[in-house]
Design an enzyme around this catalytic site. Structure first.
Site, PDB file in Angstrom:
ATOM      1  N   ARG A 108      -1.227  -2.114 -15.041  1.00 24.29           N
ATOM      2  CA  ARG A 108      -0.818  -3.158 -15.193  1.00 24.29           C
ATOM      3  C   ARG A 108       0.584  -3.178 -15.756  1.00 24.29           C
ATOM      4  NH1 ARG A 108      -4.339  -7.451 -14.154  1.00 24.29           N
ATOM      5  NH2 ARG A 108      -6.520  -7.028 -14.851  1.00 24.29           N
ATOM      6  N   ASP A 154      -2.348 -13.596  -1.514  1.00 26.27           N
ATOM      7  CA  ASP A 154      -3.020 -12.857  -0.384  1.00 26.27           C
ATOM      8  C   ASP A 154      -3.517 -13.568   0.381  1.00 26.27           C
ATOM      9  OD1 ASP A 154      -3.767 -10.480   0.858  1.00 26.27           O
ATOM     10  OD2 ASP A 154      -5.513 -10.043  -0.782  1.00 26.27           O
ATOM     11  N   PHE A 189      -1.924  -2.510  -0.956  1.00 25.89           N
ATOM     12  CA  PHE A 189      -2.573  -2.980  -2.267  1.00 25.89           C
ATOM     13  C   PHE A 189      -1.345  -2.402  -3.127  1.00 25.89           C
ATOM     14  CE2 PHE A 189      -5.145  -2.742  -5.961  1.00 25.89           C
ATOM     15  CZ  PHE A 189      -5.538  -4.044  -5.675  1.00 25.89           C
ATOM     16  N   GLU A 242       1.879 -17.244 -10.375  1.00 26.35           N
ATOM     17  CA  GLU A 242       0.853 -16.173  -9.916  1.00 26.35           C
ATOM     18  C   GLU A 242       1.302 -14.871  -9.590  1.00 26.35           C
ATOM     19  OE1 GLU A 242      -1.941 -15.082  -9.432  1.00 26.35           O
ATOM     20  OE2 GLU A 242      -3.577 -16.320  -8.348  1.00 26.35           O
ATOM     21  N   ASP A 243       0.797 -13.912  -9.546  1.00 25.78           N
ATOM     22  CA  ASP A 243       1.208 -12.664  -9.565  1.00 25.78           C
ATOM     23  C   ASP A 243       1.493 -12.329  -7.873  1.00 25.78           C
ATOM     24  OD1 ASP A 243      -1.527 -12.584  -8.889  1.00 25.78           O
ATOM     25  OD2 ASP A 243      -1.924 -10.715 -10.077  1.00 25.78           O
TER      26      ASP A 243
HETATM   27  P1  5GP Z   1      -6.050 -14.601  -2.790  1.00 21.72           P
HETATM   28  O1  5GP Z   1      -6.861 -15.573  -3.295  1.00 21.72           O
HETATM   29  O2  5GP Z   1      -4.619 -15.218  -2.395  1.00 21.72           O
HETATM   30  O3  5GP Z   1      -6.602 -13.527  -1.666  1.00 21.72           O
HETATM   31  O4  5GP Z   1      -5.779 -13.636  -3.848  1.00 21.72           O
HETATM   32  C1  5GP Z   1      -5.181 -13.597  -4.881  1.00 21.72           C
HETATM   33  C2  5GP Z   1      -5.387 -12.746  -5.935  1.00 21.72           C
HETATM   34  O5  5GP Z   1      -6.074 -11.431  -5.686  1.00 21.72           O
HETATM   35  C3  5GP Z   1      -4.152 -12.433  -7.016  1.00 21.72           C
HETATM   36  O6  5GP Z   1      -3.872 -13.159  -7.832  1.00 21.72           O
HETATM   37  C4  5GP Z   1      -4.594 -10.852  -7.454  1.00 21.72           C
HETATM   38  O7  5GP Z   1      -5.291 -10.961  -8.555  1.00 21.72           O
HETATM   39  C5  5GP Z   1      -5.350 -10.319  -6.373  1.00 21.72           C
HETATM   40  N1  5GP Z   1      -4.694  -9.616  -5.333  1.00 21.72           N
HETATM   41  C6  5GP Z   1      -4.381  -9.623  -3.890  1.00 21.72           C
HETATM   42  N2  5GP Z   1      -3.681  -8.716  -3.510  1.00 21.72           N
HETATM   43  C7  5GP Z   1      -3.467  -7.916  -4.314  1.00 21.72           C
HETATM   44  C8  5GP Z   1      -2.776  -6.576  -4.290  1.00 21.72           C
HETATM   45  O8  5GP Z   1      -2.345  -6.298  -3.380  1.00 21.72           O
HETATM   46  N3  5GP Z   1      -2.858  -5.949  -5.624  1.00 21.72           N
HETATM   47  C9  5GP Z   1      -3.524  -6.227  -6.618  1.00 21.72           C
HETATM   48  N4  5GP Z   1      -3.628  -5.523  -7.838  1.00 21.72           N
HETATM   49  N5  5GP Z   1      -4.178  -7.591  -6.733  1.00 21.72           N
HETATM   50  C10 5GP Z   1      -3.990  -8.338  -5.787  1.00 21.72           C
END
Ligand code: 5GP
Length: 174
Positions: free
Chosen positions: A163, A101, A150, A97-98
């Site tokens: 990206r 959050d 963010f 994963e990137d």
């Molecule tokens: P989660 O389900 O853990 O809330 O979110 C995961 C996804 O939300 C990540 O794979 C990403 O696509 C997006 N995301 C969460 N935080 C960020 C951030 O700070 N920047 C960006 N660009 N995407 C985020």
């Protein structure tokens, strides 16, 4: 509203951390193979760089789940938009994963993968934003723990932009 990006993690630091993660994976799965599942689109850059530095046999596949639209807030609902093509049965799966959050995406994915009878399922994320966690997920390999900002770059976007930045930066709105 316009925005600009302020550097948070230098390209060299991202690269050297990815080398360390690859080494950890090499050591942990010595004598075995790993199946990297890259979660599109954000993890694409990270997954490729990580795969290139792992020396044990690697299989790579891609899936896409719905996440943020054009804003910066999660909906909490996770849907599979594109599934993997290869079977994960009896494989050592590492979900790449990137960023983690709220944890919603990964906890849903992990459960889904376990049902498919993988031999093991681990999680590797370039970034971790623990302050916003809603669901508890164990992340086995973390590149960097970051504050609640963010971020973009190294695969992460804001409204599909940034990206391609080779570093991780914070979006600031003017
Ligand atoms: P989660 O389900 O853990 O809330 O979110 C995961 C996804 O939300 C990540 O794979 C990403 O696509 C997006 N995301 C969460 N935080 C960020 C951030 O700070 N920047 C960006 N660009 N995407 C985020």
């Amino acid at each position: 509203m316009s925005e600009h990006v302020v550097k948070m993690i230098e390209e060299e630091d991202v690269d050297s951390r990815i080398r360390e993660l690859a080494k950890e994976i090499d050591e942990e799965y010595k004598g075995e193979e790993v199946f990297l599942v890259c979660v599109l689109r954000g993890a694409a850059f990270f997954a490729c760089e990580l795969a290139k530095r792992i020396t044990i046999p690697v299989t790579l596949d891609f899936m896409q789940v719905s996440s943020y639209g054009s804003g910066t807030r999660s909906t909490g609902e996770v849907k599979i938009v594109k599934d993997i093509d290869l079977s994960m049965k009896d494989k050592n799966v590492i979900i790449v994963e990137d960023i983690v959050d709220t944890g919603n995406t990964l906890s849903t994915l992990k459960g889904f993968f376990t049902q498919r009878k993988a031999k093991s399922v681990k999680i590797c994320s370039l970034l971790d934003k623990p302050e916003r966690r809603e669901v508890n997920v164990d992340i086995d390999y973390v590149g960097f723990t970051i504050p609640d900002k963010f971020v973009v770059g190294y695969g992460l976007d804001y409204d599909q932009k940034y990206r391609n930045l080779p570093y991780v930066g914070v979006v600031e709105f003017d």
